[in-house]
Design an enzyme around this catalytic site. Structure first.
Site, PDB file in Angstrom:
ATOM      1  N   ASN A  12       0.885  -1.025  -0.085  1.00 20.88           N
ATOM      2  CA  ASN A  12      -0.007   0.025   0.063  1.00 20.88           C
ATOM      3  C   ASN A  12       0.832   1.257   0.061  1.00 20.88           C
ATOM      4  O   ASN A  12       1.567   1.583   0.988  1.00 20.88           O
ATOM      5  CB  ASN A  12      -0.775   0.065   1.298  1.00 20.88           C
ATOM      6  CG  ASN A  12      -1.757   1.258   1.388  1.00 20.88           C
ATOM      7  OD1 ASN A  12      -1.852   2.105   0.478  1.00 20.88           O
ATOM      8  ND2 ASN A  12      -2.378   1.362   2.602  1.00 20.88           N
ATOM      9  N   LYS A  14       0.126   4.337  -0.357  1.00 15.40           N
ATOM     10  CA  LYS A  14      -0.737   5.530   0.374  1.00 15.40           C
ATOM     11  C   LYS A  14      -0.256   6.556  -0.585  1.00 15.40           C
ATOM     12  O   LYS A  14      -0.017   6.641  -1.672  1.00 15.40           O
ATOM     13  CB  LYS A  14       0.189   5.560   1.881  1.00 15.40           C
ATOM     14  CG  LYS A  14      -0.206   4.368   2.728  1.00 15.40           C
ATOM     15  CD  LYS A  14      -0.113   4.471   3.917  1.00 15.40           C
ATOM     16  CE  LYS A  14      -0.227   3.223   4.911  1.00 15.40           C
ATOM     17  NZ  LYS A  14      -0.168   3.378   6.085  1.00 15.40           N
ATOM     18  N   HIS A  98      -9.662   0.992   5.064  1.00 17.69           N
ATOM     19  CA  HIS A  98      -8.370   1.100   5.553  1.00 17.69           C
ATOM     20  C   HIS A  98      -8.480   1.965   6.568  1.00 17.69           C
ATOM     21  O   HIS A  98      -9.352   2.929   6.619  1.00 17.69           O
ATOM     22  CB  HIS A  98      -7.336   1.736   4.557  1.00 17.69           C
ATOM     23  CG  HIS A  98      -5.884   1.845   5.329  1.00 17.69           C
ATOM     24  ND1 HIS A  98      -5.692   2.547   6.084  1.00 17.69           N
ATOM     25  CD2 HIS A  98      -4.849   0.893   4.980  1.00 17.69           C
ATOM     26  CE1 HIS A  98      -4.310   2.437   6.527  1.00 17.69           C
ATOM     27  NE2 HIS A  98      -3.980   1.455   5.876  1.00 17.69           N
ATOM     28  N   GLU A 100      -7.018   4.521   7.845  1.00 18.42           N
ATOM     29  CA  GLU A 100      -6.912   6.071   7.459  1.00 18.42           C
ATOM     30  C   GLU A 100      -8.130   6.483   6.818  1.00 18.42           C
ATOM     31  O   GLU A 100      -8.622   7.766   6.814  1.00 18.42           O
ATOM     32  CB  GLU A 100      -5.669   6.250   6.549  1.00 18.42           C
ATOM     33  CG  GLU A 100      -4.472   5.958   7.297  1.00 18.42           C
ATOM     34  CD  GLU A 100      -3.176   5.637   6.927  1.00 18.42           C
ATOM     35  OE1 GLU A 100      -3.036   5.746   5.311  1.00 18.42           O
ATOM     36  OE2 GLU A 100      -2.220   5.035   7.460  1.00 18.42           O
ATOM     37  N   GLU A 170      -5.497  -5.133  10.697  1.00 18.91           N
ATOM     38  CA  GLU A 170      -4.533  -4.120  11.025  1.00 18.91           C
ATOM     39  C   GLU A 170      -4.727  -3.157  12.032  1.00 18.91           C
ATOM     40  O   GLU A 170      -5.608  -2.142  12.407  1.00 18.91           O
ATOM     41  CB  GLU A 170      -4.548  -3.092   9.718  1.00 18.91           C
ATOM     42  CG  GLU A 170      -4.063  -3.631   8.376  1.00 18.91           C
ATOM     43  CD  GLU A 170      -3.641  -2.673   7.504  1.00 18.91           C
ATOM     44  OE1 GLU A 170      -2.600  -2.827   7.035  1.00 18.91           O
ATOM     45  OE2 GLU A 170      -4.323  -1.615   7.203  1.00 18.91           O
ATOM     46  N   GLY A 176       2.187   2.298  10.848  1.00 19.37           N
ATOM     47  CA  GLY A 176       3.254   3.514  10.646  1.00 19.37           C
ATOM     48  C   GLY A 176       3.994   3.814  11.769  1.00 19.37           C
ATOM     49  O   GLY A 176       4.588   4.804  11.943  1.00 19.37           O
ATOM     50  N   SER A 215       3.266  -2.327  10.555  1.00 24.54           N
ATOM     51  CA  SER A 215       4.715  -2.177  10.718  1.00 24.54           C
ATOM     52  C   SER A 215       5.341  -3.694  10.552  1.00 24.54           C
ATOM     53  O   SER A 215       6.232  -4.144  11.231  1.00 24.54           O
ATOM     54  CB  SER A 215       5.046  -1.750  12.194  1.00 24.54           C
ATOM     55  OG  SER A 215       4.615  -0.267  12.313  1.00 24.54           O
TER      56      SER A 215
HETATM   57  P1  PGA Z   1       2.485   0.193   7.638  1.00 24.55           P
HETATM   58  O1  PGA Z   1       1.160   0.540   7.074  1.00 24.55           O
HETATM   59  O2  PGA Z   1       3.391  -1.168   7.101  1.00 24.55           O
HETATM   60  O3  PGA Z   1       3.568   1.565   7.309  1.00 24.55           O
HETATM   61  O4  PGA Z   1       2.542  -0.002   9.084  1.00 24.55           O
HETATM   62  C1  PGA Z   1       0.400  -0.491   6.967  1.00 24.55           C
HETATM   63  C2  PGA Z   1      -0.919  -0.036   6.414  1.00 24.55           C
HETATM   64  O5  PGA Z   1      -1.342   1.067   6.571  1.00 24.55           O
HETATM   65  O6  PGA Z   1      -1.550  -0.934   5.463  1.00 24.55           O
END
Ligand code: PGA
Length: 255
Positions: A12, A14, A98, A100, A170, A176, A215
């Protein structure tokens, strides 16, 4: 292979990249792509670059996905992109729900469920994200939150549709932050999700892929992917570095 579930690793991106950076990243990924990885591999660039990245991926084994989709089919929805449009430019997967999108853009469980159905109706594989926030984990509400998010989708979609869909657990506190769930913490929730599915249909539950995201890095991927109900990963930050992402892909083993 875990009950016939081929692992899946999804990048992803982003809101990162540029045409030049994407070209470099894809070229490096293809250059380092292992000859016969156990896992399927998907990358999800920003919407505006989908067509460009589709061209860059042509001839490779890497598949294309989008990061979100409109729940409606067409019409007066300024700024939105439909499932048919994503399919038209070469996507086969799309992330829905997601955290976000849920938190920053206020997508409700019901809106996410509609997106899931819209994606499947046009032949896209939805990657449905579920997961609790830190305060919810601390209040021991993880299972309740995940069950609610799943339930909203199962109200609109059939259990049969879950056989070909992908779920991604998640935990929001792990996204992140550099703080991933321990393999045991993740496995607990994955097993809970699979049990929720099995309670509805014991034949379908073992077919559904459940990815872990939050992460994931090359150093922790193998121990996470070794857990019995973890079928691969949804990778954010680490998917922007070709060597890191390919190392994660290589860590997914057919069990
Ligand atoms: P990350 O993000 O690997 O940077 O923690 C995962 C995601 O948001 O799908």
């Amino acid at each position: 292979m875990k009950s016939g579930r081929r692992p899946l690793v999804v990048g992803n991106w982003k809101m990162h990249g540029s045409r030049a950076e994407n070209a470099r990243l894809v070229e490096e990924m293809i250059g380092q792509y292992p000859p016969a990885p156990a896992a399927l591999c998907v990358v999800c660039p920003p919407l505006v670059y989908l067509q460009d990245v589709a061209r860059l991926l042509r001839g490779s084994a890497i598949l294309l996905g989008a990061q979100t989709v409109c729940a409606d089919a067409q019409g007066a929805f300024t700024g939105e992109v439909s499932a048919a449009m994503l399919k038209d430019v070469g996507c086969s997967y799309v992330i829905v729900g997601h955290s976000e999108r849920r938190l920053l853009y206020r997508e409700s469980d019901q809106a996410v469920a509609r997106k899931f159905v819209a994606a499947q109706s046009k032949g896209l594989v939805p990657i449905l994200c579920v997961g609790e926030q830190l305060a919810e984990r601390e209040a021991e509400r993880t299972f309740e939150v995940v069950a609610r998010q799943l339930e909203a989708v199962l109200k609109l979609a059939s259990m049969e549709s879950l056989a070909s869909a992908v779920l991604a657990y998640e935990p929001v506190w792990a996204i992140g932050t550099g703080r991933h769930a321990s393999p045991e913490q993740a496995q607990d929730v994955h097993a809970f999700i699979r049990a929720q599915l099995a309670a509805r249909d014991a034949k379908i539950a073992p077919l559904t892929r459940i990815l872990y995201g939050g992460s994931v890095k090359a150093v922790n991927a193998a121990e996470l992917f070794a857990m019995p109900d973890i079928d691969g990963g949804l990778i954010g930050g680490a998917s922007l570095k070709a060597d890191e992402f390919i190392a994660i892909l290589s860590a997914a083993r057919a069990h």
